[in-house]
Design an enzyme around this catalytic site. Structure first.
Site, short mmCIF file in Angstrom:
data_model
loop_
_atom_site.label_atom_id
_atom_site.label_comp_id
_atom_site.label_asym_id
_atom_site.label_seq_id
_atom_site.Cartn_x
_atom_site.Cartn_y
_atom_site.Cartn_z
N GLU A 223 10.63 15.22 15.30
CA GLU A 223 10.85 15.20 13.86
C GLU A 223 9.92 16.20 13.19
O GLU A 223 8.71 16.17 13.41
CB GLU A 223 10.56 13.79 13.32
CG GLU A 223 10.87 13.66 11.85
CD GLU A 223 10.55 12.28 11.30
OE1 GLU A 223 9.49 11.72 11.63
OE2 GLU A 223 11.36 11.78 10.51
N LYS B 135 0.84 -1.20 0.00
CA LYS B 135 0.00 0.00 0.00
C LYS B 135 0.88 1.26 0.00
O LYS B 135 1.58 1.54 0.97
CB LYS B 135 -0.91 0.04 1.22
CG LYS B 135 -1.95 1.16 1.03
CD LYS B 135 -2.56 1.64 2.30
CE LYS B 135 -1.79 2.72 2.98
NZ LYS B 135 -1.74 4.02 2.29
N GLU C 194 10.53 0.77 9.90
CA GLU C 194 11.49 1.83 9.56
C GLU C 194 10.79 3.15 9.84
O GLU C 194 9.90 3.55 9.10
CB GLU C 194 11.87 1.75 8.07
CG GLU C 194 12.46 0.43 7.65
CD GLU C 194 13.91 0.26 8.10
OE1 GLU C 194 14.50 1.23 8.60
OE2 GLU C 194 14.43 -0.86 7.95
N CYS D 294 13.67 10.76 6.02
CA CYS D 294 13.69 10.24 7.38
C CYS D 294 15.05 10.47 8.03
O CYS D 294 15.16 10.69 9.22
CB CYS D 294 13.37 8.76 7.37
SG CYS D 294 14.40 7.87 6.19
P1 NAD Z 1 2.64 7.87 8.23
O1 NAD Z 1 3.02 6.96 9.33
O2 NAD Z 1 1.58 8.87 8.48
O3 NAD Z 1 2.14 7.03 6.97
C1 NAD Z 1 2.94 6.03 6.40
C2 NAD Z 1 2.04 5.03 5.71
O4 NAD Z 1 1.26 4.35 6.70
C3 NAD Z 1 1.04 5.64 4.73
O5 NAD Z 1 0.93 4.78 3.63
C4 NAD Z 1 -0.26 5.66 5.54
O6 NAD Z 1 -1.41 5.62 4.76
C5 NAD Z 1 -0.11 4.40 6.36
N1 NAD Z 1 -0.88 4.35 7.61
C6 NAD Z 1 -1.39 5.38 8.34
N2 NAD Z 1 -2.01 4.91 9.44
C7 NAD Z 1 -1.87 3.56 9.42
C8 NAD Z 1 -2.28 2.51 10.30
N3 NAD Z 1 -2.94 2.75 11.43
N4 NAD Z 1 -1.95 1.24 9.98
C9 NAD Z 1 -1.25 0.97 8.85
N5 NAD Z 1 -0.86 1.92 7.98
C10 NAD Z 1 -1.15 3.20 8.27
O7 NAD Z 1 3.99 8.54 7.74
P2 NAD Z 1 4.20 9.58 6.57
O8 NAD Z 1 3.80 10.92 7.07
O9 NAD Z 1 3.59 9.08 5.31
O10 NAD Z 1 5.78 9.49 6.35
C11 NAD Z 1 6.67 10.22 7.05
C12 NAD Z 1 7.34 9.38 8.12
O11 NAD Z 1 8.00 8.26 7.53
C13 NAD Z 1 8.41 10.15 8.85
O12 NAD Z 1 8.30 9.92 10.22
C14 NAD Z 1 9.71 9.54 8.31
O13 NAD Z 1 10.82 9.68 9.15
C15 NAD Z 1 9.31 8.13 8.08
N6 NAD Z 1 10.23 7.45 7.15
C16 NAD Z 1 11.12 6.55 7.64
C17 NAD Z 1 12.03 5.91 6.78
C18 NAD Z 1 13.03 4.91 7.30
O14 NAD Z 1 13.63 4.22 6.49
N7 NAD Z 1 13.24 4.83 8.60
C19 NAD Z 1 11.98 6.19 5.41
C20 NAD Z 1 11.05 7.11 4.95
C21 NAD Z 1 10.17 7.73 5.83
#
Ligand code: NAD
Length: 482
Positions: free
Chosen positions: A393, A188, A262, A296
């Site tokens: 963050e 997804k 991650e 990230c």
């Molecule tokens: P987010 O957690 O809001 O969303 C990430 C994904 O999870 C989206 O596809 C979203 O639709 C889905 N999601 C939301 N609620 C969910 C739930 N309850 N259950 C399952 N899936 C759910 O994050 P974001 O705002 O899209 O991304 C930014 C974050 O991602 C930042 O914190 C960043 O640091 C992190 N990130 C980490 C890495 C890494 O490798 N550590 C890489 C890229 C981004």
């Protein structure tokens, strides 16, 4: 210092969008075909640089997730599971080559949907995507060499959920190792950046991958939750925020699903007084402003040794004034659009908080476009260890600067966050780089460079940045029963 450091501009050099074919509407990719969602809902995805709609995208509900997991299970027990690893590897090579062939189209769509500068998507994201598939294609028939004296077995169906900052690259990080190890996938993408994953679905169909091996379901958090919580999913791979990561971990706690998370970061860059300052400043700028800080591992905290602080800040501010902020499709652009209105509001809230808590703000005087989501490159000085902007963050082009006198002080300050994803150290002496990096709580530490990625190198965090590694051999083991 005069703020007017630049009185000239590059001539516009916009990338043509002629090659980017975006359909008016996208369905769900299940069992090798695009199918309408069972409940028939669609949501719009927009260009964050203009606010204009790009396409309508299907919203998958529980019933669609059930169908996709069933298709993935059938492929795992059928064609894919029975195929020789060598043949599986050939499919991965084919996908990698097709990505290279269509790289321009993917880069343009990534930029249209996500707001990142075309230079980033063209020169960083898409080449890394192809490299990732090439790298894991090579491992498909060599798993017993990768893990000698063990009998590596796939886990089954992998439920994968990814964020919006590197949409296609995160899809590659998830799909390539899963397929190389013989698993099947339900992925997804994030709701604000679904288009390149859907283009990847088209490419996967063109590559003749057997139906059901990769299924791509679009939707928001509820769809993601339905994927990771599905009882017939054996492996959960999540990249996203720490908040959602914690919720997922709670949800799978009573199951035997294998999980990798991650999550977020608050990386520190440390500049020692013997560092090559110009090079360090360029690395800091690359680490926090390119890609709008939507990384990230963005170097969102900077620690500068006191005796070079004035010089670093003078050079940093001058460099910030030269950054080109604007049309992400323009090849001169350094800083593109903020991915969504919500993310822009979050960044603005943190900037206000920084000011309210007494930090001193410096923002580039660049002109911001009148429509779309934009944030000028921002630096805060006079930041304390407990400041919100030094602890949480922000995920935007906002840097918090602090000073230090001794190396132990720099290490203690750098480690003083709940996160532990990445860090950077700048020094003329290799021994100092190694000494400091071995004391930093971070999955990745770069020395005299920043934001360098390679498929053979594992990536992942400690503490609230999650657990498990993607990339390299570690990335394979996350999808295997060893
Ligand atoms: P987010 O957690 O809001 O969303 C990430 C994904 O999870 C989206 O596809 C979203 O639709 C889905 N999601 C939301 N609620 C969910 C739930 N309850 N259950 C399952 N899936 C759910 O994050 P974001 O705002 O899209 O991304 C930014 C974050 O991602 C930042 O914190 C960043 O640091 C992190 N990130 C980490 C890495 C890494 O490798 N550590 C890489 C890229 C981004």
């Amino acid at each position: 210092m005069s703020r007017k450091t630049k009185d000239w501009n590059y001539a516009p050099a916009p990338e043509s969008t002629a090659q980017a074919k975006v359909a008016k509407r996208y369905d769900l990719f299940i069992n090798g075909k695009f199918v309408a969602p069972k409940k028939g809902g669609y949501f719009r995805t927009t260009n964050p640089a203009t606010g204009r709609k790009l396409s309508d995208v299907a919203e998958a509900t529980q019933a669609d997730v059930d169908t996709a997991v069933k298709a993935a299970r059938a492929a795992y027990e059928g064609t894919w599971g029975k195929m020789s690893p060598r043949e599986r590897g050939k499919y991965l090579y084919r996908i990698a080559r097709l990505i290279q062939e269509r790289s321009r189209e993917f880069a343009i769509i990534e930029t249209l949907d996500g707001g990142k500068p075309i230079r980033e998507s063209r020169d960083v994201d898409i080449p890394l995507v192809a490299n990732h598939f090439f790298y894991y294609a090579g491992w498909a028939d060599k798993l017993e060499y990768a893990f000698p004296n063990r009998k590596p077995k796939p886990l089954g169906v992998a439920g994968q959920v990814i964020p919006w900052n590197f949409p296609l690259l995160m899809a590659a990080w998830k799909i390539a190792p899963a397929l190389a190890t013989g698993n099947t996938v339900v992925l997804k993408p994030a709701e604000t950046t679904p288009l390149t994953a859907l283009k990847l679905a088209e490419l996967i169909a063109d590559a003749d991958l057997p139906p059901g091996v990769v299924n791509i379901l679009t939707g928001a958090g509820e769809t993601g939750a339905a994927v990771v919580n599905h009882p017939d999913v054996n492996k959960v791979a999540f990249t996203g925020s720490t908040d959602v990561g914690k919720r997922i971990q709670q949800a799978v706690a009573a199951t035997d699903k294998k999980v990798t998370l991650e999550l977020g970061g608050k990386a520190a860059n440390i500049i020692l007084d013997d560092a090559a300052i110009d090079q360090a400043v360029e690395g800091i700028v690359n680490g926090i402003y390119f890609n709008q800080g939507h990384v990230c591992c963005a170097g969102s905290r900077l620690f500068v040794q006191e005796n070079v602080y004035e010089e670093v800040m003078w050079k940093l501010k001058r460099r910030i004034e030269t950054l080109v902020v604007g049309d992400p499709l323009d090849k001169n652009t350094d800083v593109g659009a903020i991915n969504s209105k919500e993310q822009l509001k979050t960044i603005q809230r943190y900037i206000k908080k920084g000011i309210d808590e007494g930090a001193e703000i410096y923002q580039s005087e660049c002109e911001l476009p009148s429509s779309g989501n934009w944030c000028a490159p921002t630096v805060f000085t006079n930041v304390s260890q407990s400041s919100t902007i030094a602890q949480e963050e922000i995920f935007g082009p906002v840097l918090a600067v602090q000073t230090f006198r001794t190396v132990p002080e720099a290490i203690e300050k750098a480690n003083n966050t709940p996160f532990g994803l990445s860090a950077g150290v700048w020094s003329d002496k290799g021994a100092r780089l190694f000494q400091i990096s071995s004391h930093l709580d971070a999955g990745v530490v770069w020395g005299n460079t920043y934001n360098q990625f390679d498929p053979a190198s594992p990536f992942g965090g400690y503490k609230e940045s999650g657990f498990g590694r993607e990339g390299g051999l570690h990335g394979l083991s996350a999808y295997l029963d060893l």
